[in-house]
Design a protein around this motif. Structure first.
Motif: not given
Length: 256
Positions: A91-113
């Motif tokens: 089967p085909a698997y998805l490759t992430w371009k943005t953001p890059i998966p990081n289980q240790t330091f996930p990307p942060l996003y502010k709620i409401g902004v």
């Protein structure tokens, strides 16, 4: 005299005959038709035909290159929406371009902004079936699923504006889910896109400072705590000193 006249007349007739012969030959050359060539097509048509064939070949090659370029840029386009393949095909698997998966330091996003931009791709050699649509959802820390958006099967990016979310969002880690029309628990099928849940994002929020005024909060309770500790230790030090002196006197009296 008569002989000379006859000679002159014959000479004039000869000149006239010669002139008439030359004129007749010239007129015959002008009127005579041009010989027809055995080739049914004129020689100038060959370059035209070759140019037409070359133009057709170039157009076909350019069209083919455009199709290949489109499929290379977007691996989801130009493929059937349903097909069956041999089981030896993965089967085909998805490759992430943005953001890059990081289980240790996930990307942060502010709620409401924040506005989350998600971009992905897939291996065009493994993906043989074009999804009818793609659902992008997020599972919150309590495993509740929130659908962010549903895009076309050929889409390679999506956006989620955290300022326009109707559902209240809690602070924590969210798992991003991407799956086709078969659902998030679709069975792996050769050539089909596998559901993806490898991307982790973190949502946070900030709150305004609120001063405490309850009875349990006492900012000045520990002011002068050092002095109060010393004053409380004075009786203990005095008692210890008296006990040491008494012990010394007793030992001296026994030794004497």
């Amino acid at each position: 005299m008569r002989f000379c006249s006859i000679f002159i007349s014959l000479f004039i007739l000869l000149i006239l005959y010669s002139s008439l012969s030359d004129a007749s030959r010239a007129l015959h050359k002008r009127v005579s038709p041009t010989p027809i060539s055995s080739n049914p097509l004129p020689s100038s048509s060959s370059p035209v035909i070759m140019a037409t064939l070359s133009s057709s070949v170039n157009n076909n090659s350019s069209s083919s290159s455009m199709v290949n370029s489109t499929q290379q840029d977007n691996p989801f386009a130009g493929k059937p929406t349903s097909a069956s393949f041999a089981n030896n095909m993965p089967p085909a698997y998805l490759t992430w371009k943005t953001p890059i998966p990081n289980q240790t330091f996930p990307p942060l996003y502010k709620i409401g902004v924040s506005n989350i931009t998600l971009a992905w791709t897939a291996d065009p050699n493994a993906l043989k079936v074009q999804p009818m649509n793609l659902t992008i959802a997020l599972a919150n820390p309590q495993k509740q699923t929130i659908t962010a958006t549903i895009v076309q099967g050929t889409a390679t990016e999506a956006y989620w504006d955290l300022a326009t979310v109707d559902t209240p969002l809690m602070v924590g880690y969210y798992t991003v889910l991407v799956y086709d029309q078969r659902g998030p628990k679709a069975f792996p099928s050769p050539g089909w896109l596998m559901p993806d849940s490898r991307l982790l994002v973190a949502l946070y929020s900030t709150e305004a400072y609120v001063g405490r005024s309850d009875s349990m909060f006492c900012p000045s309770c520990y002011v002068g705590s050092g002095e109060s500790m010393i004053s409380s230790m004075i009786p203990l030090i005095t008692a210890f000193g008296v006990a040491m002196l008494t012990s010394i006197f007793i030992l001296v009296s026994l030794l004497q």
